[in-house]
Structure formats: structure tokens, C-alpha cells
Design an enzyme around this catalytic site. Structure first.
Site, PDB file in Angstrom:
ATOM      1  CG  ASP A 111      -1.893  -1.117   1.309  1.00 39.97           C
ATOM      2  OD1 ASP A 111      -1.885  -1.957   0.403  1.00 39.97           O
ATOM      3  OD2 ASP A 111      -2.661  -1.174   2.277  1.00 39.97           O
ATOM      4  CD  GLU A 124     -10.276  -3.269   0.392  1.00 44.81           C
ATOM      5  OE1 GLU A 124     -10.915  -4.238   0.828  1.00 44.81           O
ATOM      6  OE2 GLU A 124      -9.582  -2.528   1.119  1.00 44.81           O
ATOM      7  CD  GLU A 164      -7.354   4.805   0.318  1.00 47.25           C
ATOM      8  OE1 GLU A 164      -7.163   5.532   1.296  1.00 47.25           O
ATOM      9  OE2 GLU A 164      -7.410   3.556   0.388  1.00 47.25           O
TER      10      GLU A 164
END
Length: 915
Positions: A505, A582, A586
Site C-alpha cells: 500500500d 482494493e 486511493e
């Protein structure tokens, strides 16, 4: 978010040329030149890859110079900031072992479709599409998945939440006598990987295989043994041409291509072997059909092993497009009869290319893939409409909005953290930044300079804390960035959701940091100078999206997968389903942040990098998360939207909850001017919203209502405002949001109307909207001088330096929509102000033009901080151009001057200038 076992409780409480060398994206001299970082700093960061022992995976060991630096002072200065090369106390670093051959050095790619290979003994299934390849102790298992399977996840046993393709092995590519201790990465390109077996073994042969995303071929080399292919069942051999076989197993068709003069033994059994005529190479290809015509066509390219894969891009600012070329390097063998290769293109590629498609198709989890042949192909994508923030519009109650700003300003501390709420760690810190950077321009719009300064100060102060390792010191794990030389990555501690040991991430987290830095630089670009904080900000950009393959510290485009056209989140993708992502929204936010940072700092190279990433990520989101054309998700799946995209398929689920609101909201947040791509297809936005409401049992939201109302505004902004007004003071505000921003967003889109993606602009920060009667044009000028932005329908907009401007015209009045009457333009505005007693006198010099020679009037208004008109005057004009001077005075305090030019067809353009 990405997936690892540690991610299961994701915080639901709130939650012009080819490669980059030719793109010429400078690294700002890698922190203004190697001298800025220092020799010891580079040694301490880059490291050298060495095998720890015979048969052991590669690890990165520091040089003596780096060891000395670490033993003394581990802090590396970068302008006004710094990072540390010593792991903060109590924190966990990524693993020391890297499963790579000893000649490969850090930095290593960590978030690709194949990078599980680097993390464990044999890795995991690599979903290359159309093939799946899984290294084992015996060799390389290959499959061509064509059938969907459906299953459920906890909390929803009545619907098939998970759609994945069955990758049951068709055959294993190996050698006789194979029993390999491990498989290692031996090389890679932008979308291919070389796998090596046998480097640590002394009694076994060696096997090398190249697996390439989008390629129907696997190219292999064997030493010290014969090649062996073991099938799941005895294959049907429907073509035997000596060195070339056509076979079918599990209903899938393959071509087997050995060197000229070679033969295959074992025909009629489940195992085929070949001595490969002593040449040691072969290729296996999945075929679109079991015909000798297909076999012959693929044989033409089977002796052109792929040795390189390279992406390059060009952002055309005038056309608002990104042109991307995917190139394949091949090394033809003696049997080769042509050049280039066969490549299977994803939907986001073949829908946007002028390349000739051959007619062959393959099944994949991303939908049908179509083939082209040659050494390269090029796609052209639109840059999506993007703004740093939305303009002030009429329907918002300015006093109410100002009150919401005051409420946010009164929060203490403005950067929320602590054990009682999710504020610690890189992820939650970043969401704090998002809230502040959205609040600041709203405070400016309502004339609250004190609040704007407070938001700016909180944002920059906390950023500077994180970007300076000396603030926290080496004895704590709080708010510091650490460089790990084993992998080549910058890790913020406290980390979040596996961003440390798993390297998950980074684009999600650091994108918020870069966007926060962009907002500071919007009005204070010197803050982002290399000598100040710009060097550290660019390190964050380089960590998740370095544009340079020769970057000594970071891998090329860590999170973004060039052929897939989107990002992957897991840094340790050790899953049977492959890698995953996911929160696509973002990822979009992270790349919009690069574009904005480049624009606000005047770095066009970073701006263009952001444009490339943004154009592709948004196109892929539309194809694979939202499936706007309803072509790519399996027809028998229960959903038309995916919260998670995996190498193997899709999930309607999140890592931390099965709440429907979170399932939909995680691909919307954070909401901002970068989110406008979600409204490019209004019908698709409506369909997805309808699916949300049906799954939720209605439009009463309690988990993330503000996020979902903001998404609703793309399809029906009036309804979104109505939903907000049912409980404007009582809903739970999402952690990265504020009541002020949600109110501004909803009322602005209610006034502006739908995103009009048919109109583009010759500036990166621009958008058009249409409410059915009026088209509104918005652009931000990040430069230091006034400029004119031209939209694709012929409309021009004069935008002051470092400011946002708007203009309007009747829907369809632009030159691009078949109506020859174009909107007039405000060419220039200048003002002079003097005070006489209680009066403020403003002199406004203006010039206007109309391409159709149909000027009618010019209206000049003095407006207060809330946008209300204090005084105005209208002047009649005619012809194609006019200029004049208007003098106005008021006893109130004027904040802005608005100049509106109208033509004879009632088209109007307004430019607003701050006094």
C-alpha cells in the site's frame, strides 16, 4: 487496500519517447545530485546483492562505507529533511532474504503480478494472463484458465461474493530428474520475469523460463538434462511435426516448439521428453484453437524469445491525451521466420489502439484479450478531468459553509492522532492530510484567512515532522521514514496495514503525503524546493512510482503495473489468487497527487508522470472495478461492480468488513477534484449506485454516508443534496472528510451538473460540466502569470496566476458540439484599488473578444467574501473585440471582481479576480 493476513482488520471505524530515460523525467538530480545525498548515504541505501551461502537466496549487504555510516550517524540529510538508515526500535523490517540470483541487486520490484517469486522458496501462482505460471520444486506449472468458479465469504452466504478463474494445472515444464531446492528471479522487465531453477543445487540440472504478461508464450532453456513436459492427463496430440507438436489437455490447446531436428518421445503418455537436439531451448504456447493453421502461425513467433519489455509515454497537453507505447525486445533463433511477437491485449488496451488486431482471442479474468503482432503497440488515452478543488457556486449557503469551516478549525489538534482514535501510522496520518488540504481552499473561498492559515500550518508542520528523521530521533518508531537497503524502499513508521514488513500500500499512504505537500506548494512553491522539503517529497514519489529504471534507491514504478494498466497493492502477493488491489480510488489519488505536485512546483516531468499514471489507472478502474461496458466481469456473477480486483478475478468484499457501504465506498474515497473520473459515465455511475442501494436495502447510509452521497452526486446531485439534508449535523463524518467539504462538494455539483468528459482542455487541471442548459468550464492555473486555457469545443478561459477560474456557455454552444455560436472570452482583467474616506474605489480595465463577432455586453461586479454582489455596472459592446475601463466604489469590503461578457446568443463567460 492490499491483502495480507495482517490486513484483515482494516480500520473500518473511519476509515516524447520510449522508456523513462527518453521520457527524461529527472530525479531532480537524485536529490539535486549525488552530492546532496552523499556517498555514504547512497552506499547505505542501495547496497549490493550477494548470496549468503551456496544455495541460499540473495540478501543485500551494506558496503563497509555504509556500515560505518550506520554505526555512526544513520541519518541522511535531504534538503531541510532527512530519513534514517537504521530500523527504528521495536519495528519490523521486510525479510532479509530475497529469492533472486546473486547477480541481481536491490532495488527490487515488490508489488507486481510476479513479485511473490522474490518472497518465498517457490513463490505462488503468477497470473500473467492469458497463462498462469506457478514455480514448484519440479519446474513450472502452466494453466490457461477459462472457467469461472463462484464462492461466498463470511457474512453473505446467499450471494456469490467471489468470482475467480480455475487455474488447475494443464502441464508442468521441467527437466528430467528435476528436484529443485528453490526458484529465483533471474531478471525482469516492465512486464516480464525470468525464473531460474538450480542455482543453489549441485546435483540437478538448471531450468530457465521467461513468463510475460499478455504473452501466450513461455520461453525456456534447459541445461544438463532433457526437457520434460508432464501433463495433467494424457494429452491429445492432434499435430506431430517432429520438433513441433499440437496438443490438447483439459480442453486447452497448446503448441510445443523444440529446435529444428529435435523430436518428442512419450507421445501417447502423460509425459513428453525431448533432448532438444542439443540446443537446450523450447517454447510452449497456448493456442486459440486446435488447428494446424493456428499452430503454424504461433510457430512463426515461437523462436523469438522475449528478452525485454519496455513502456514509454508522452503527455500531449494540447490534446489532453497520453500516448503509451509497449515494446517487446526479442532475440530470434535460427528457426525464426519473422520478427516481433504475438501479444494479447487487455480491453483497456485494444479499445484505445490503432494497432491491427489479428482476430485471435483469449479468455482472461480481465475479459476477452485480443491479439496483435509486431515489436510494439501504442494506445492513446484521455487525461481525465482533474481539479485541485471545486469552485464556489451559488446554491451553497455561505454563512453555513463558513460555520462548517469554523467547526473544523476548532478541532484540537487539527492533525488527529492517539490511542483513542485511528490517527497513528502512515495511512491514518495521510487521511488527516486529505481532510486539511480539502478544507484550506474552502476557507479561502469563504474569506476566512485565519482558518486557511491554520489548516496550512497544521498540514506543513506535521509533514515536516514526518519528513525530518531528526525530529523523532533514532530512539523512537514514531513519525519517521526509514530506508531499507535489502529491498530498496522507504518505510514510514509507525507503519499501517503491512506497509512495513510486507511493503503493502505505499501508493495509498504516500499519495496522501504527496498531495498534502502539493497543497502547501500551491501557494508556497519555495517550500518544495530541493533545499527545503522537496527532496524528501520526491523520495516518497520515487518510492511508489519512480519513473527511472536506473534509480539507485527504488524500483521502476513500484506499485503501478504497466501492462495491466493499474496498480497492485500487496508487496507480498503470496496468494493463490495472485496480487490484488482494493481501493482503486486511493491509487488514483496517489497519481493525481504527483500530477498536482508537478504542476504546483513547475516540474513538468513529474506532472507528465502523473498524467500517464492517472490516465491508465482511471481507464482500468472503469474497465475492471466498475465494468462500465458490462463486458469484463463474468456474466453469471451476482455483481456488476468489484470492490477488489485480483489476478484471478474479483471480490465483492473488503479486507475488514462485509458492510455494503464500505464495499462501495472504498473505491470512492477520498473524494476530491481528482475524483471526477467517476462521473465520466453518468449512466454507469447511476447503475452502480442502484446496485449499492439494492444491496443496502435502501439509501439510508450510516457507515460512510458522506462518501456515498458524494458518489451519488455524479448521477443525481439534487438527490445527493437531499440525502445530506436529512441529517446534516448528525451523521458520522468519515475520518478523511469534513462536513464543510461534503457540503461544498454536493452543492457545487448540484450547480455545475454532470461531468462532461467530451470536452477536454489544453491544461492538466481543468474540467467541464453540463447541467442540461449550461456548460461550465473550470480551470486552475498553477503558473505565476495569467494564462488562457482553451477547451476542445473552442471555449477560452482567462485564468489568473495561481488561481481557479470558471466560465459558462449554453449547452451545445461550444465549437465541438455542432453549434457554430461559440462563447465569448474575457481576454484580460487588471485592477487598481484606492481608499477615500469610507469608500473603496476600484478601477477595472478589461478586454473581451468573440470569435463570432457577436459581442453584446460586459458586466463588472464587486463581490464580498461570500460572493454577494456589492456594486455592478454594465457596458454595451459590439463586434469581435472590445476593451474598456469600469470604475466602481463601495463602503463595504470587496474581495473579488467578476467580469462577465455576453454575446447576442446569450452565451456568457465570467472571470473572477481576487483584489
Amino acid at each position: 487496500m492490499s491483502g495480507t493476513p495482517d490486513d484483515s482488520d482494516h480500520g473500518h471505524d473511519d476509515e516524447s519517447n520510449a522508456d523513462t530515460d527518453r521520457v527524461d523525467l529527472s530525479r531532480r538530480g537524485y536529490l539535486a545530485g549525488v552530492s546532496t545525498l552523499g556517498a555514504a548515504g547512497i552506499a547505505g541505501c542501495a547496497g549490493a546483492s550477494e548470496a549468503t551461502a551456496t544455495g541460499a537466496p540473495a540478501t543485500t549487504t551494506a558496503t563497509a562505507e555504509a556500515t560505518t555510516a550506520a554505526a555512526g550517524d544513520p541519518t541522511v540529510s535531504v534538503g531541510a529533511g532527512s530519513y534514517t538508515t537504521r530500523l527504528p526500535s521495536g519495528e519490523e523490517a521486510p525479510p532479509e532474504q530475497v529469492y533472486a540470483t546473486s547477480d541481481l541487486l536491490a532495488p527490487f520490484p515488490t508489488n507486481e503480478w510476479w513479485s511473490n517469486l522474490l518472497r518465498s522458496q517457490y513463490g505462488a501462482p503468477m497470473w500473467a494472463h492469458p497463462l498462469v505460471a506457478e514455480p514448484t520444486g519440479a519446474g513450472l506449472d502452466l494453466s490457461y484458465p477459462t472457467e469461472w468458479t463462484f464462492s461466498t465469504v463470511a457474512g453473505d452466504t446467499n450471494r456469490n461474493n467471489v468470482a475467480e478463474m480455475d487455474d488447475t494445472t494443464d502441464l508442468t515444464l521441467s527437466t528430467t530428474g528435476a528436484d529443485f531446492a528453490d526458484a529465483r528471479c533471474a531478471g525482469y522487465g516492465d512486464w516480464h520475469v525470468d525464473v531460474h531453477w538450480g542455482a543453489g543445487d549441485t546435483t540437478t540440472p538448471t531450468l530457465d523460463a521467461t513468463v510475460t504478461q499478455g504473452s501466450p508464450f513461455v520461453f525456456a532453456e534447459v541445461t544438463g538434462a532433457d526437457a520434460e513436459l508432464s501433463f495433467a492427463a494424457t494429452p491429445d496430440v492432434w499435430a506431430d511435426q517432429g520438433n513441433v507438436l499440437g496438443v490438447t489437455v483439459n480442453g486447452h490447446h497448446y503448441g510445443l516448439f523444440a529446435p529444428a531436428g529435435a523430436t518428442w518421445s512419450g507421445v501417447g503418455s502423460a509425459t513428453l521428453t525431448s533432448a532438444l537436439a542439443g540446443d537446450g531451448y523450447l517454447a510452449v504456447a497456448v493456442l486459440p484453437e486446435a488447428t494446424t493453421t493456428a499452430l503454424s502461425r504461433y510457430e512463426s513467433y515461437a523462436y523469438n524469445p522475449i528478452t525485454g519489455t519496455t513502456v514509454s509515454w508522452t503527455y500531449d497537453e494540447t490534446a489532453a491525451t497520453v500516448e503509451t507505447t509497449h515494446a517487446f525486445d526479442t532475440a530470434p533463433r535460427g528457426e525464426s521466420s519473422t520478427t516481433g511477437t504475438i501479444a494479447a491485449l487487455y480491453p483497456h488496451q485494444y479499445k484505445h489502439t490503432a494497432a491491427t488486431l489479428d482476430g485471435d482471442t483469449f479468455v482472461s479474468p480481465r475479459g476477452t484479450m485480443e491479439t496483435t503482432t509486431g515489436a510494439s503497440f501504442t494506445t492513446t488515452l484521455d487525461l481525465p478531468p482533474t481539479l485541485p478543488y471545486l469552485p464556489a457556486t451559488e446554491s451553497a449557503d455561505q454563512s453555513r459553509l463558513a460555520g462548517y469551516v469554523d467547526d473544523a478549525e476548532a478541532e484540537s489538534p487539527l492533525v488527529r492522532s492517539g490511542p483513542e482514535q485511528p490517527g497513528d501510522g502512515t495511512y491514518w496520518t495521510g487521511k488527516n492530510y486529505e481532510r486539511l488540504l480539502q478544507l484550506r481552499p474552502i476557507a479561502e473561498q469563504v474569506g476566512d484567512a485565519t482558518a486557511a492559515d491554520a489548516f496550512d500550518a497544521a498540514l506543513r508542520d506535521d509533514l515536516e515532522t514526518w519528513l525530518d528523521a531528526t525530529v523523532s530521533g533514532d530512539s523512537t518508531s514514531e513519525d519517521v521514514f526509514y530506508y531499507d537497503g535489502t529491498w530498496g524502499t522507504l518505510i514510514g513508521y509507525n507503519d499501517s496495514f503491512g506497509s512495513g514488513p510486507e511493503l503493502n500500500d505505499h501508493h495509498f499512504h504516500y499519495g496522501y503525503f504527496v498531495k498534502g505537500a502539493a497543497e502547501v506548494a500551491r501557494t508556497d512553491p519555495t517550500w518544495a524546493d530541493d533545499a527545503n522539503w522537496g527532496g524528501m517529497v520526491e523520495l516518497l514519489i520515487r518510492d511508489y512510482a519512480s519513473p527511472d529504471r536506473d534509480d539507485p534507491l527504488f524500483p521502476f514504478l513500484r506499485n503501478f503495473s504497466p501492462y495491466a494498466g493499474h496498480s497492485w497493492a500487496a508487496g507480498n502477493p503470496d496468494f493463490d489468487l495472485g496480487n490484488n488491489q482494493e481501493s482503486s480510488s486511493e491509487a488514483v489519488n496517489a497519481y493525481a497527487a504527483i500530477l498536482q505536485y508537478g504542476a504546483f512546483t513547475g516540474d513538468t516531468r513529474l506532472r507528465d508522470l502523473g498524467a500517464y499514471l492517472l490516465a491508465h489507472e482511471t481507464a482500468a478502474v472503469e474497465e475492471y472495478w466498475y465494468d462500465v461496458d458490462e463486458e469484463n466481469h463474468p456474466a453469471d456473477w451476482d455483481y456488476s461492480y468489484a470492490a477488489m480486483v485480483w489476478g484471478a478475478g474479483y471480490k465483492y468484499d473488503t479486507w475488514w468488513t462485509d458492510d455494503v457501504e464500505a464495499i462501495h465506498g472504498i473505491n470512492v474515497l477520498p473524494v476530491g477534484g481528482h475524483s471526477l473520473y467517476l462521473g465520466r459515465d453518468r449512466a454507469a455511475a447511476q447503475a452502480t449506485y442502484d446496485e449499492l442501494v439494492a444491496a443496502n436495502g435502501g439509501d439510508t447510509f450510516g457507515y460512510w454516508p458522506d462518501v456515498l452521497w458524494s458518489y451519488r452526486a455524479f448521477s443525481d446531485p439534487a438527490d445527493a443534496v437531499s440525502l445530506f439534508e436529512t441529517k446534516p449535523e448528525s451523521y458520522a463524518v468519515e475520518f478523511g472528510e469534513s462536513r464543510a467539504h461534503t457540503y461544498r462538494w454536493l452543492t457545487a455539483l448540484s450547480d455545475l451538473g454532470a461531468v462532461d468528459a467530451s470536452v477536454t482542455a489544453d491544461a492538466p487541471l481543468a474540467a467541464a460540466f453540463d447541467d442540461g442548459t449550461t456548460r461550465t468550464y473550470v480551470a486552475y492555473n498553477a503558473g505565476d502569470a495569467e494564462t488562457t486555457v482553451t477547451f476542445s469545443d473552442g471555449t477560452s478561459l482567462s485564468v489568473p496566476a495561481n488561481d481557479l477560474a470558471t466560465t459558462t456557455a449554453s449547452s451545445g454552444s461550444g465549437g465541438g458540439d455542432g453549434d457554430t455560436e461559440r462563447a465569448p472570452t474575457v481576454e484580460s482583467v487588471s485592477t487598481a484599488t484606492r481608499t477615500t474616506g469610507p469608500w473603496t474605489n476600484v478601477t477595472v480595465d478589461w478586454s473581451v473578444a468573440d470569435a463570432d463577432g457577436d459581442l453584446a455586453s460586459v458586466t463588472v461586479e464587486l463581490r464580498d467574501a461570500a460572493g454577494a454582489t456589492l456594486e455592478s455596472a454594465t457596458t454595451s459592446v459590439a463586434g469581435g473585440s472590445a476593451s474598456g475601463t469600469t470604475e466602481l466604489r463601495t463602503k463595504a469590503t470587496p474581495e473579488t471582481v467578476a467580469v462577465t461578457v455576453a454575446d447576442g446568443a446569450t452565451n456568457e463567460t465570467t472571470t473572477t479576480t481576487t483584489l
